[in-house]
Design a protein around this motif. Structure first.
Motif, mmCIF file in Angstrom:
data_model
loop_
_atom_site.group_PDB
_atom_site.id
_atom_site.type_symbol
_atom_site.label_atom_id
_atom_site.label_comp_id
_atom_site.label_asym_id
_atom_site.label_seq_id
_atom_site.Cartn_x
_atom_site.Cartn_y
_atom_site.Cartn_z
ATOM 1 N N HIS A 2 36.699 36.513 36.210
ATOM 2 C CA HIS A 2 36.886 38.208 36.667
ATOM 3 C C HIS A 2 36.564 38.176 37.911
ATOM 4 O O HIS A 2 37.767 38.629 38.743
ATOM 5 C CB HIS A 2 36.319 38.947 35.744
ATOM 6 C CG HIS A 2 36.445 40.549 36.320
ATOM 7 N ND1 HIS A 2 37.702 41.071 36.073
ATOM 8 C CD2 HIS A 2 35.609 41.363 36.788
ATOM 9 C CE1 HIS A 2 37.621 42.244 36.543
ATOM 10 N NE2 HIS A 2 36.388 42.754 37.005
ATOM 11 N N LYS A 5 39.615 36.746 40.225
ATOM 12 C CA LYS A 5 40.871 37.365 40.179
ATOM 13 C C LYS A 5 40.639 38.676 41.261
ATOM 14 O O LYS A 5 41.544 39.025 41.788
ATOM 15 C CB LYS A 5 41.080 37.687 38.906
ATOM 16 C CG LYS A 5 42.407 38.523 38.782
ATOM 17 C CD LYS A 5 42.794 38.908 37.211
ATOM 18 C CE LYS A 5 44.157 39.556 37.189
ATOM 19 N NZ LYS A 5 44.388 39.742 35.741
ATOM 20 N N GLN A 8 40.795 37.664 44.727
ATOM 21 C CA GLN A 8 42.245 37.205 45.191
ATOM 22 C C GLN A 8 42.698 38.515 45.359
ATOM 23 O O GLN A 8 43.768 38.669 46.260
ATOM 24 C CB GLN A 8 42.852 36.401 44.034
ATOM 25 C CG GLN A 8 42.231 35.006 44.121
ATOM 26 C CD GLN A 8 42.901 34.040 42.912
ATOM 27 O OE1 GLN A 8 43.473 34.796 42.063
ATOM 28 N NE2 GLN A 8 42.958 32.858 43.162
ATOM 29 N N GLU A 9 42.489 39.630 44.328
ATOM 30 C CA GLU A 9 43.295 40.669 44.710
ATOM 31 C C GLU A 9 42.864 41.682 45.944
ATOM 32 O O GLU A 9 44.004 42.255 46.715
ATOM 33 C CB GLU A 9 43.088 41.823 43.356
ATOM 34 C CG GLU A 9 43.850 43.076 43.458
ATOM 35 C CD GLU A 9 45.207 43.198 43.752
ATOM 36 O OE1 GLU A 9 45.754 44.260 44.422
ATOM 37 O OE2 GLU A 9 45.921 42.427 43.291
#
Length: 174
Positions: A2, A5, A8-9
């Motif tokens: 998580h 992710k 990266q966002e």
């Protein structure tokens, strides 16, 4: 997984902001293409050291795209106007930072057609005018600093709490 992710966002959002600014505000976008952008969880909001722009992942995750664009422009203008170097001549760093913020925010305000929303975070308009109502970018950094110092001595100083980019928030020392 998580955390990766989410990381990266956040990085993707920063890159999209830079591209959006390149397309919509070419001069500023071009400047941003030459600056290193980094995440730094040790800061509260965003900061610059004169070479790079640093973002708090927590702060950044709470911003709209418009607010992120404002922060990007705000920090690149501190670099362009050499505020970190120029602020060294002043003893009162908080006042120097507020003076620099007023000038930077004033340029952004005018770039966006004098829309308060362009210099707002969470619906709160950042300082861009001097107490006399004039736009900060009509004065030099040194003039704004001296005016704010004079007001501070007289007890009618602008509260740095009114500025979204508070004095301790966005100056990284080299």
């Amino acid at each position: 997984m998580h955390d990766q992710k989410a990381f990266q966002e956040i990085c993707s959002r920063i890159q999209r902001s830079r591209m959006r600014l390149l397309v919509e505000h070419g001069f500023y976008g071009l400047l941003l293409m030459h600056v290193k952008l980094q995440l730094d969880p040790s800061i509260k909001t965003a900061a610059t050291d004169g070479d790079s722009i640093f973002f708090s992942p927590v702060f950044l995750s709470g911003l709209s795209d418009t607010e992120l664009d404002f922060i990007m422009l705000h920090e690149i203008m501190h670099i362009v106007l050499d505020h970190l170097t120029r602020a060294r001549e002043f003893k009162d760093r908080e006042t120097a930072n507020t003076a620099a913020d007023i000038i930077v925010n004033s340029y952004i305000y005018e770039e966006y057609g004098n829309k308060a929303s362009a210099v707002s975070i969470n619906g709160k308009e950042s300082l861009h005018r001097l107490p006399d109502g004039s736009e900060g970018n009509k004065h030099s950094f040194e003039e704004v600093y001296q005016l704010l110092k004079k007001q501070k001595k007289s007890g009618t100083a602008l509260s740095s709490k009114k500025s979204i980019m508070a004095a301790n928030a966005h100056v990284k020392r080299r």
